[in-house]
Design a protein around this motif. Structure first.
Motif, PDB file in Angstrom:
ATOM      1  N   GLY A  52       0.781  -1.231   0.000  1.00 22.84           N
ATOM      2  CA  GLY A  52       0.000   0.000   0.000  1.00 22.84           C
ATOM      3  C   GLY A  52       0.813   1.281   0.000  1.00 22.84           C
ATOM      4  O   GLY A  52       0.273   2.344   0.320  1.00 22.84           O
ATOM      5  N   ASN A  53       2.079   1.217  -0.371  1.00 23.90           N
ATOM      6  CA  ASN A  53       2.920   2.417  -0.395  1.00 23.90           C
ATOM      7  C   ASN A  53       2.579   3.235  -1.643  1.00 23.90           C
ATOM      8  O   ASN A  53       3.027   2.938  -2.749  1.00 23.90           O
ATOM      9  CB  ASN A  53       4.401   2.020  -0.384  1.00 23.90           C
ATOM     10  N   VAL A  54       1.780   4.266  -1.435  1.00 25.77           N
ATOM     11  CA  VAL A  54       1.300   5.097  -2.541  1.00 25.77           C
ATOM     12  C   VAL A  54       2.453   5.850  -3.203  1.00 25.77           C
ATOM     13  O   VAL A  54       2.474   6.010  -4.427  1.00 25.77           O
ATOM     14  CB  VAL A  54       0.212   6.079  -2.033  1.00 25.77           C
ATOM     15  N   ALA A  55       3.405   6.304  -2.422  1.00 24.69           N
ATOM     16  CA  ALA A  55       4.545   7.066  -2.974  1.00 24.69           C
ATOM     17  C   ALA A  55       5.312   6.236  -3.992  1.00 24.69           C
ATOM     18  O   ALA A  55       5.651   6.719  -5.076  1.00 24.69           O
ATOM     19  CB  ALA A  55       5.464   7.530  -1.851  1.00 24.69           C
ATOM     20  N   VAL A  56       5.583   4.987  -3.662  1.00 29.17           N
ATOM     21  CA  VAL A  56       6.299   4.103  -4.585  1.00 29.17           C
ATOM     22  C   VAL A  56       5.430   3.816  -5.803  1.00 29.17           C
ATOM     23  O   VAL A  56       5.921   3.768  -6.931  1.00 29.17           O
ATOM     24  CB  VAL A  56       6.742   2.804  -3.878  1.00 29.17           C
ATOM     25  N   GLY A  57       4.125   3.660  -5.606  1.00 29.18           N
ATOM     26  CA  GLY A  57       3.215   3.427  -6.724  1.00 29.18           C
ATOM     27  C   GLY A  57       3.193   4.597  -7.697  1.00 29.18           C
ATOM     28  O   GLY A  57       3.232   4.400  -8.913  1.00 29.18           O
ATOM     29  N   ILE A  58       3.133   5.808  -7.162  1.00 30.88           N
ATOM     30  CA  ILE A  58       3.144   6.994  -8.021  1.00 30.88           C
ATOM     31  C   ILE A  58       4.464   7.091  -8.775  1.00 30.88           C
ATOM     32  O   ILE A  58       4.479   7.352  -9.982  1.00 30.88           O
ATOM     33  CB  ILE A  58       2.890   8.270  -7.188  1.00 30.88           C
ATOM     34  N   THR A  59       5.559   6.875  -8.075  1.00 30.15           N
ATOM     35  CA  THR A  59       6.873   6.937  -8.718  1.00 30.15           C
ATOM     36  C   THR A  59       7.008   5.868  -9.792  1.00 30.15           C
ATOM     37  O   THR A  59       7.507   6.138 -10.885  1.00 30.15           O
ATOM     38  CB  THR A  59       7.994   6.772  -7.674  1.00 30.15           C
ATOM     39  N   MET A  60       6.541   4.669  -9.506  1.00 27.88           N
ATOM     40  CA  MET A  60       6.633   3.597 -10.491  1.00 27.88           C
ATOM     41  C   MET A  60       5.763   3.907 -11.710  1.00 27.88           C
ATOM     42  O   MET A  60       6.145   3.618 -12.841  1.00 27.88           O
ATOM     43  CB  MET A  60       6.245   2.264  -9.878  1.00 27.88           C
ATOM     44  N   GLY A  61       4.610   4.501 -11.474  1.00 25.79           N
ATOM     45  CA  GLY A  61       3.770   4.925 -12.593  1.00 25.79           C
ATOM     46  C   GLY A  61       4.478   5.959 -13.451  1.00 25.79           C
ATOM     47  O   GLY A  61       4.429   5.907 -14.680  1.00 25.79           O
ATOM     48  N   GLY A  62       5.169   6.900 -12.800  1.00 27.80           N
ATOM     49  CA  GLY A  62       5.948   7.899 -13.537  1.00 27.80           C
ATOM     50  C   GLY A  62       7.073   7.266 -14.334  1.00 27.80           C
ATOM     51  O   GLY A  62       7.342   7.664 -15.472  1.00 27.80           O
ATOM     52  N   LYS A  63       7.720   6.269 -13.747  1.00 27.77           N
ATOM     53  CA  LYS A  63       8.781   5.555 -14.455  1.00 27.77           C
ATOM     54  C   LYS A  63       8.222   4.866 -15.700  1.00 27.77           C
ATOM     55  O   LYS A  63       8.832   4.894 -16.760  1.00 27.77           O
ATOM     56  CB  LYS A  63       9.417   4.484 -13.552  1.00 27.77           C
TER      57      LYS A  63
END
Length: 129
Positions: free
Chosen positions: A39-50
């Motif tokens: 549930g780490n939203v920050a990593v999810g957002i960053t991975m989406g950006g990647k």
């Protein structure tokens, strides 16, 4: 023959996209998918950006080159710039370590880093054209 070329090109594009995401995942001291599953939203957002940034560079490389070899080469050049942007951004923010902030769930850092990736991808793609 066009169908075979299209299938090969599509296969190479998907392969490069996922290879790029795998290489990005090696840059972090944590496991991206494990963090997302937790549930780490920050990593999810960053991975989406990647993912979006990698797709932008790959799309422009595919659009502007007629051979798979040249497409792959320009993707590698653009992708190297994308990876370098992470290290430069981390270096330019000495008060915080990006990987620690992301692992801690800092959504602001995740969103900013995703925007940096996408912005760099658009900028670098203009050089590929």
């Amino acid at each position: 023959m066009i169908v075979v070329d299209l299938i090969i090109s599509l296969f190479v594009i998907v392969l490069l996209q996922f290879a790029g995401m795998y290489i990005f995942s090696l840059m972090t001291p944590y496991r991206d998918m494990e963090e997302i599953n937790n549930g780490n939203v920050a990593v999810g957002i960053t991975m989406g950006g990647k993912f979006v940034a990698t797709a932008i560079i790959l799309g422009i490389a595919a659009y502007t080159n007629s051979s798979i070899w040249h497409m792959s080469l320009w993707f590698a050049v653009g992708y190297a710039c994308l990876i370098a942007s992470y290290w430069v951004f981390d270096w330019l923010t000495p008060g915080m370590k990006l990987s620690d902030q992301l692992k801690g769930g800092n959504v602001a850092v995740g969103t900013l880093l995703a925007a940096v990736y996408i912005g760099i991808a658009i900028s670098v793609s203009s050089l590929i054209i």
